[in-house]
Design an enzyme around this catalytic site. Structure first.
Site, PDB file in Angstrom:
ATOM      1  N   TYR A 152      18.611  18.008  63.125  1.00 18.38           N
ATOM      2  CA  TYR A 152      18.152  17.170  64.236  1.00 18.38           C
ATOM      3  C   TYR A 152      17.603  15.837  63.733  1.00 18.38           C
ATOM      4  CZ  TYR A 152      13.714  19.953  63.749  1.00 18.38           C
ATOM      5  OH  TYR A 152      12.601  20.606  63.311  1.00 18.38           O
ATOM      6  N   LYS A 167      11.519  14.583  59.729  1.00 19.40           N
ATOM      7  CA  LYS A 167      12.662  15.021  58.898  1.00 19.40           C
ATOM      8  C   LYS A 167      13.622  13.849  58.661  1.00 19.40           C
ATOM      9  CE  LYS A 167      11.823  19.578  58.501  1.00 19.40           C
ATOM     10  NZ  LYS A 167      11.476  20.222  57.233  1.00 19.40           N
TER      11      LYS A 167
HETATM   12  C1  HXC Z   1       1.315  21.730  71.625  1.00 21.05           C
HETATM   13  C2  HXC Z   1       0.149  21.984  69.671  1.00 21.05           C
HETATM   14  C3  HXC Z   1       0.800  23.223  69.395  1.00 21.05           C
HETATM   15  C4  HXC Z   1       1.755  23.689  70.376  1.00 21.05           C
HETATM   16  C5  HXC Z   1      -0.556  22.798  67.771  1.00 21.05           C
HETATM   17  N1  HXC Z   1      -0.670  21.780  68.627  1.00 21.05           N
HETATM   18  N2  HXC Z   1       0.343  23.698  68.201  1.00 21.05           N
HETATM   19  N3  HXC Z   1       0.406  21.256  70.764  1.00 21.05           N
HETATM   20  N4  HXC Z   1       1.988  22.906  71.451  1.00 21.05           N
HETATM   21  N5  HXC Z   1       2.409  24.829  70.209  1.00 21.05           N
HETATM   22  C6  HXC Z   1      -1.560  20.647  68.513  1.00 21.05           C
HETATM   23  C7  HXC Z   1      -2.987  21.095  68.676  1.00 21.05           C
HETATM   24  O1  HXC Z   1      -3.329  21.216  70.036  1.00 21.05           O
HETATM   25  C8  HXC Z   1      -3.747  19.976  67.985  1.00 21.05           C
HETATM   26  O2  HXC Z   1      -3.860  18.839  68.823  1.00 21.05           O
HETATM   27  C9  HXC Z   1      -2.822  19.577  66.848  1.00 21.05           C
HETATM   28  O3  HXC Z   1      -1.519  20.076  67.213  1.00 21.05           O
HETATM   29  C10 HXC Z   1      -3.238  20.213  65.555  1.00 21.05           C
HETATM   30  O4  HXC Z   1      -3.291  21.601  65.738  1.00 21.05           O
HETATM   31  P1  HXC Z   1      -4.009  22.556  64.704  1.00 21.05           P
HETATM   32  O5  HXC Z   1      -3.694  23.958  65.073  1.00 21.05           O
HETATM   33  O6  HXC Z   1      -5.436  22.146  64.534  1.00 21.05           O
HETATM   34  O7  HXC Z   1      -3.295  22.101  63.372  1.00 21.05           O
HETATM   35  P2  HXC Z   1      -2.997  22.903  62.118  1.00 21.05           P
HETATM   36  O8  HXC Z   1      -3.835  24.114  61.963  1.00 21.05           O
HETATM   37  O9  HXC Z   1      -3.020  21.905  61.037  1.00 21.05           O
HETATM   38  O10 HXC Z   1      -1.520  23.414  62.419  1.00 21.05           O
HETATM   39  C11 HXC Z   1      -0.396  22.678  62.067  1.00 21.05           C
HETATM   40  C12 HXC Z   1       0.755  23.067  62.967  1.00 21.05           C
HETATM   41  C13 HXC Z   1       0.991  24.576  62.906  1.00 21.05           C
HETATM   42  C14 HXC Z   1       1.985  22.302  62.587  1.00 21.05           C
HETATM   43  C15 HXC Z   1       0.344  22.656  64.374  1.00 21.05           C
HETATM   44  O11 HXC Z   1       1.957  24.938  63.867  1.00 21.05           O
HETATM   45  C16 HXC Z   1       1.445  25.029  61.558  1.00 21.05           C
HETATM   46  O12 HXC Z   1       0.716  24.959  60.572  1.00 21.05           O
HETATM   47  N6  HXC Z   1       2.628  25.587  61.448  1.00 21.05           N
HETATM   48  C17 HXC Z   1       3.146  26.056  60.151  1.00 21.05           C
HETATM   49  C18 HXC Z   1       4.164  27.082  60.390  1.00 21.05           C
HETATM   50  C19 HXC Z   1       5.315  26.546  61.171  1.00 21.05           C
HETATM   51  O13 HXC Z   1       5.208  25.601  61.923  1.00 21.05           O
HETATM   52  N7  HXC Z   1       6.456  27.169  60.994  1.00 21.05           N
HETATM   53  C20 HXC Z   1       7.590  26.751  61.722  1.00 21.05           C
HETATM   54  C21 HXC Z   1       8.517  26.318  60.701  1.00 21.05           C
HETATM   55  S1  HXC Z   1      10.129  26.833  61.167  1.00 21.05           S
HETATM   56  P3  HXC Z   1      -5.168  18.533  69.744  1.00 21.05           P
HETATM   57  O14 HXC Z   1      -4.819  17.254  70.430  1.00 21.05           O
HETATM   58  O15 HXC Z   1      -5.307  19.688  70.671  1.00 21.05           O
HETATM   59  O16 HXC Z   1      -6.312  18.396  68.789  1.00 21.05           O
HETATM   60  C22 HXC Z   1      10.851  25.489  61.639  1.00 21.05           C
HETATM   61  C23 HXC Z   1      12.278  25.736  61.899  1.00 21.05           C
HETATM   62  C24 HXC Z   1      12.729  24.985  63.075  1.00 21.05           C
HETATM   63  O17 HXC Z   1      10.313  24.456  61.687  1.00 21.05           O
HETATM   64  C25 HXC Z   1      14.133  25.445  63.387  1.00 21.05           C
HETATM   65  C26 HXC Z   1      14.547  25.010  64.736  1.00 21.05           C
HETATM   66  C27 HXC Z   1      15.765  25.789  65.230  1.00 21.05           C
END
Ligand code: HXC
Length: 263
Positions: A152, A167
């Site tokens: 994407y 990305k």
């Molecule tokens: C809307 C969201 C949210 C959600 C977090 N936020 N999750 N907003 N929908 N689902 C917002 C929060 O409200 C906050 O904003 C800000 O993001 C930071 O959130 P935190 O939880 O404090 O941040 P943090 O702990 O640093 O988390 C980082 C993250 C988290 C990216 C948000 O999801 C993470 O660490 N993920 C790691 C694992 C992951 O994402 N795996 C997926 C990879 S697989 P506010 O304004 O409220 O303060 C992948 C494959 C894709 O990517 C393939 C596609 C087909």
């Protein structure tokens, strides 16, 4: 795990830092490199993931240790690379696999949400690449850097604008540094997986209807196993790919090519 295709001493004596190495695709790459003789340094935010991953690699006879790191913090990143060199004497390989993503309508994405994803994917990749690159340049031994991207980056991806933009930046960074750092003997490439069956991605298709919809878009009809991404990553990091530089290697069962077609 698919059987290794390369001789099992391909990376003997080399040190590889893998961000996001405690889980998913990063862990699959770490296992493969360790299996082929590399000392692997696993970095991610969560110590509990790291401990389990290190133990699994060591139980299989590999050399691994962990440095808990948030790639969004440049000081922690510098400490990660310094520790890798202090403990092993060198740094040959960096794999940028740490990432974060969630699905959200762009108009509802907060500034913090944007920063959380762009901070880990784009800034984190640059902080790690810069810090590792400096070590590689200083060593005069060259090196290899590999990042994980997503198609994407060039097709766009509704409801993941933060990840898409980040990305796309990593793809541009890969191509830029491949040219800029080639004279240091550093090769810079990327792998581009399609949907891959990892713990991190599984919530995206927790609903069976979503799983069916996503699989229907993949010509081969299934998600990737993380080991299939590790196979390609390992090839790009190996001497078999010594003339491959600035490449973005897509491993998605034909998914992105199918986006423009109807059937
Ligand atoms: C809307 C969201 C949210 C959600 C977090 N936020 N999750 N907003 N929908 N689902 C917002 C929060 O409200 C906050 O904003 C800000 O993001 C930071 O959130 P935190 O939880 O404090 O941040 P943090 O702990 O640093 O988390 C980082 C993250 C988290 C990216 C948000 O999801 C993470 O660490 N993920 C790691 C694992 C992951 O994402 N795996 C997926 C990879 S697989 P506010 O304004 O409220 O303060 C992948 C494959 C894709 O990517 C393939 C596609 C087909």
């Amino acid at each position: 795990m698919h059987k290794p295709m390369l001789p099992n001493d391909t990376f003997r004596g080399q040190t590889a830092v893998i961000t996001g190495g405690g889980t998913g695709i990063g862990f699959a790459i770490a296992k493969y490199l360790a299996n082929l003789g590399a000392r692997v340094v696993l970095a991610s935010r969560k110590a509990e993931h790291l401990d389990k991953a290190v133990a699994e690699i060591q139980d299989a006879g590999g050399e691994a240790f962990a440095v808990p790191t948030d790639v969004r913090d440049p000081e922690q990143v510098d400490r990660l690379m310094n520790t890798a060199v202090e403990k092993t004497g060198r740094l040959d390989i960096l794999v940028n696999s740490a990432a974060g993503n969630f699905i959200v309508d762009s108009e509802k994405l907060s500034v913090n949400g944007w920063n959380a994803v762009v901070g880990s994917v784009l800034n984190g990749t640059f902080y790690c690449t810069r810090a590792a690159g400096l070590k590689m340049i200083e060593s005069k031994n060259g090196g290899r850097i590999l990042s994980i991207v997503a198609s994407y980056a060039w097709t766009g991806g509704p409801r993941t604008v933060h990840s898409v933009a980040a990305k796309a930046g990593v793809v541009a960074m890969t191509r830029t540094l491949a040219v800029e750092w080639a004279h240091y003997g550093i090769r810079v490439n990327a792998v581009c997986p399609g949907p891959t069956d990892t713990e991190g991605a599984r919530p995206l298709w927790a609903d069976p209807a979503d799983e069916e919809r996503l699989k229907a878009k993949i010509p081969v009809g299934r998600f990737a196993d993380p080991s299939e991404i590790a196979n390609a990553a390992t090839y790009l990091l190996s001497p078999y790919a010594d003339f491959v530089n600035g490449e973005v290697f897509v491993i998605d069962g034909g998914e992105w090519l199918g986006k423009g077609l109807t059937s």
